[in-house]
Design a protein around this motif. Structure first.
Motif, PDB file in Angstrom:
ATOM      1  N   ALA A  32      46.284 -35.053   8.135  1.00  0.00           N
ATOM      2  CA  ALA A  32      45.444 -33.978   8.652  1.00  0.00           C
ATOM      3  C   ALA A  32      44.060 -34.073   8.033  1.00  0.00           C
ATOM      4  O   ALA A  32      43.834 -34.791   7.076  1.00  0.00           O
ATOM      5  CB  ALA A  32      46.079 -32.620   8.323  1.00  0.00           C
ATOM      6  N   GLY A  33      43.148 -33.295   8.603  1.00  0.00           N
ATOM      7  CA  GLY A  33      41.796 -33.260   8.062  1.00  0.00           C
ATOM      8  C   GLY A  33      40.912 -34.294   8.701  1.00  0.00           C
ATOM      9  O   GLY A  33      41.358 -35.193   9.403  1.00  0.00           O
ATOM     10  N   PRO A  34      39.603 -34.196   8.486  1.00  0.00           N
ATOM     11  CA  PRO A  34      38.660 -35.136   9.082  1.00  0.00           C
ATOM     12  C   PRO A  34      38.828 -36.533   8.507  1.00  0.00           C
ATOM     13  O   PRO A  34      38.864 -36.717   7.292  1.00  0.00           O
ATOM     14  CB  PRO A  34      37.298 -34.538   8.715  1.00  0.00           C
ATOM     15  CG  PRO A  34      37.554 -33.727   7.492  1.00  0.00           C
ATOM     16  CD  PRO A  34      38.939 -33.189   7.630  1.00  0.00           C
ATOM     17  N   GLN A  35      38.958 -37.518   9.366  1.00  0.00           N
ATOM     18  CA  GLN A  35      39.156 -38.887   8.932  1.00  0.00           C
ATOM     19  C   GLN A  35      37.822 -39.626   8.877  1.00  0.00           C
ATOM     20  O   GLN A  35      36.973 -39.459   9.731  1.00  0.00           O
ATOM     21  CB  GLN A  35      40.108 -39.610   9.900  1.00  0.00           C
ATOM     22  CG  GLN A  35      41.473 -38.944  10.036  1.00  0.00           C
ATOM     23  CD  GLN A  35      42.221 -38.901   8.706  1.00  0.00           C
ATOM     24  OE1 GLN A  35      42.342 -39.914   8.030  1.00  0.00           O
ATOM     25  NE2 GLN A  35      42.716 -37.734   8.357  1.00  0.00           N
ATOM     26  N   VAL A  36      37.658 -40.440   7.848  1.00  0.00           N
ATOM     27  CA  VAL A  36      36.439 -41.228   7.712  1.00  0.00           C
ATOM     28  C   VAL A  36      36.591 -42.484   8.565  1.00  0.00           C
ATOM     29  O   VAL A  36      37.401 -43.356   8.281  1.00  0.00           O
ATOM     30  CB  VAL A  36      36.191 -41.614   6.242  1.00  0.00           C
ATOM     31  CG1 VAL A  36      34.991 -42.531   6.134  1.00  0.00           C
ATOM     32  CG2 VAL A  36      35.978 -40.366   5.393  1.00  0.00           C
ATOM     33  N   TYR A  37      35.812 -42.549   9.639  1.00  0.00           N
ATOM     34  CA  TYR A  37      35.834 -43.702  10.540  1.00  0.00           C
ATOM     35  C   TYR A  37      34.397 -44.160  10.706  1.00  0.00           C
ATOM     36  O   TYR A  37      33.638 -43.568  11.454  1.00  0.00           O
ATOM     37  CB  TYR A  37      36.461 -43.315  11.875  1.00  0.00           C
ATOM     38  CG  TYR A  37      36.549 -44.467  12.864  1.00  0.00           C
ATOM     39  CD1 TYR A  37      37.256 -45.623  12.554  1.00  0.00           C
ATOM     40  CD2 TYR A  37      35.920 -44.387  14.096  1.00  0.00           C
ATOM     41  CE1 TYR A  37      37.336 -46.678  13.455  1.00  0.00           C
ATOM     42  CE2 TYR A  37      36.002 -45.433  15.008  1.00  0.00           C
ATOM     43  CZ  TYR A  37      36.711 -46.569  14.675  1.00  0.00           C
ATOM     44  OH  TYR A  37      36.780 -47.611  15.564  1.00  0.00           O
ATOM     45  N   ASP A  38      34.036 -45.184   9.973  1.00  0.00           N
ATOM     46  CA  ASP A  38      32.649 -45.619   9.887  1.00  0.00           C
ATOM     47  C   ASP A  38      32.573 -47.123  10.148  1.00  0.00           C
ATOM     48  O   ASP A  38      32.279 -47.913   9.239  1.00  0.00           O
ATOM     49  CB  ASP A  38      32.102 -45.278   8.499  1.00  0.00           C
ATOM     50  CG  ASP A  38      30.585 -45.396   8.414  1.00  0.00           C
ATOM     51  OD1 ASP A  38      29.977 -45.826   9.415  1.00  0.00           O
ATOM     52  OD2 ASP A  38      30.029 -45.064   7.360  1.00  0.00           O
ATOM     53  N   PRO A  39      32.822 -47.552  11.397  1.00  0.00           N
ATOM     54  CA  PRO A  39      32.901 -48.991  11.698  1.00  0.00           C
ATOM     55  C   PRO A  39      31.567 -49.727  11.618  1.00  0.00           C
ATOM     56  O   PRO A  39      31.555 -50.943  11.500  1.00  0.00           O
ATOM     57  CB  PRO A  39      33.458 -49.026  13.121  1.00  0.00           C
ATOM     58  CG  PRO A  39      33.019 -47.727  13.719  1.00  0.00           C
ATOM     59  CD  PRO A  39      33.074 -46.730  12.598  1.00  0.00           C
TER      60      PRO A  39
END
Length: 273
Positions: A32-39
């Motif tokens: 849960a919670g905001p996922q860090v997705y920084d491609p």
């Protein structure tokens, strides 16, 4: 460029952004919670460095002069006016989210404060406050994922969903239809966005400077704060099942930027790697 041409152009931008958001959306994860997705982190860091240069040499000095030279009552009138201008966007998005209470409060403030062109908040102390809402939040309320994290030149942290939201909100803004001519539109956009940036920087002047100085990785720390802040705004302040971001930090839980008149900035979060 005619008004119809601007509408067609903006619609085309929305379509492209939606397509990019769909392509960049990360797979669903169980946490849960905001996922860090920084491609595209290397590109984001480059843009981030450019934005920081602008902040250091332009925005920070301007905000310092603004907060020291302009009397507090005048600063408050500027903030009230900016919020009043944004009220139609808040009303539209509140209705799209099914939040009639917030839409009603925003409508009441818009018309009552309109008696003084929004410069005076007549509802202060009468529980007329409303939450800021935008189309990025509306998409989030209806289950649209944020997509890839983005750093936009001169704008700062964002993501695919919120970038689409910024474009769509143009259609909810009455100034889009009232002001004619590309030069006038550009001047108003630059003036309005610039004033909002200076006002925000002035209200959080010391906190942002200390945040920079105390961060081992300011880029990563600000990214975590942004993602958690957006999730909190989508939940309208309701606690999440898991308040931690994917990187395990709780930066936003302890640091809330001051983005409304008379609001107070929270304490700085602890250092994080």
């Amino acid at each position: 460029m005619t008004f119809l041409s601007r509408i067609h152009r903006a619609a085309g931008v929305v379509a492209v952004l939606i397509a990019l958001t769909g392509c960049a959306t990360q797979p669903q994860e169980s946490t849960a919670g905001p996922q860090v997705y920084d491609p595209i982190e290397p590109v984001n860091r480059l843009v981030f460095a450019m934005n920081e240069t602008v902040d250091t040499f332009v925005l920070q000095p301007t905000a310092f002069v603004y907060k020291t030279a302009m009397p507090d009552p005048m600063q408050e009138m500027v903030r009230n006016f900016l919020r009043w201008l944004r009220s139609p966007v808040v009303i539209a998005n509140s209705l799209l989210q099914g939040d009639t209470d917030n839409a009603g409060n925003a409508t009441r403030q818009f018309f009552v404060n309109g008696l003084t062109a929004g410069l005076i908040d007549w509802g202060h102390g009468q529980d007329w406050g409303y939450r800021n809402e935008d189309f990025g939040q509306t998409l989030g309320v209806h289950g649209v994922d944020g997509g890839a994290y983005l750093v936009v030149p001169l704008i700062g942290p964002s993501n695919g969903r919120d970038l689409v939201g910024r474009v769509v909100d143009i259609f909810f803004d009455p100034l889009t239809y009232i002001v004619s001519g590309p030069d006038a539109q550009t001047a108003i956009t630059i003036g309005r966005n610039g004033t909002e940036a200076v006002d925000f920087r002035a209200r959080n002047f010391d906190q942002i400077n200390e945040l920079k100085a105390s961060s081992l990785d300011y880029y990563a720390r600000l990214r975590s704060i942004y993602l958690q802040r957006r999730e909190a705004m989508i939940r309208n302040g309701e606690p999440a099942a898991d308040p931690l971001a994917a990187d395990g930090s709780n930066a936003f839980e302890e640091f809330s930027p001051s983005d409304r008149p008379r609001s107070e900035t929270g304490a700085l979060p602890a250092k994080s790697n």
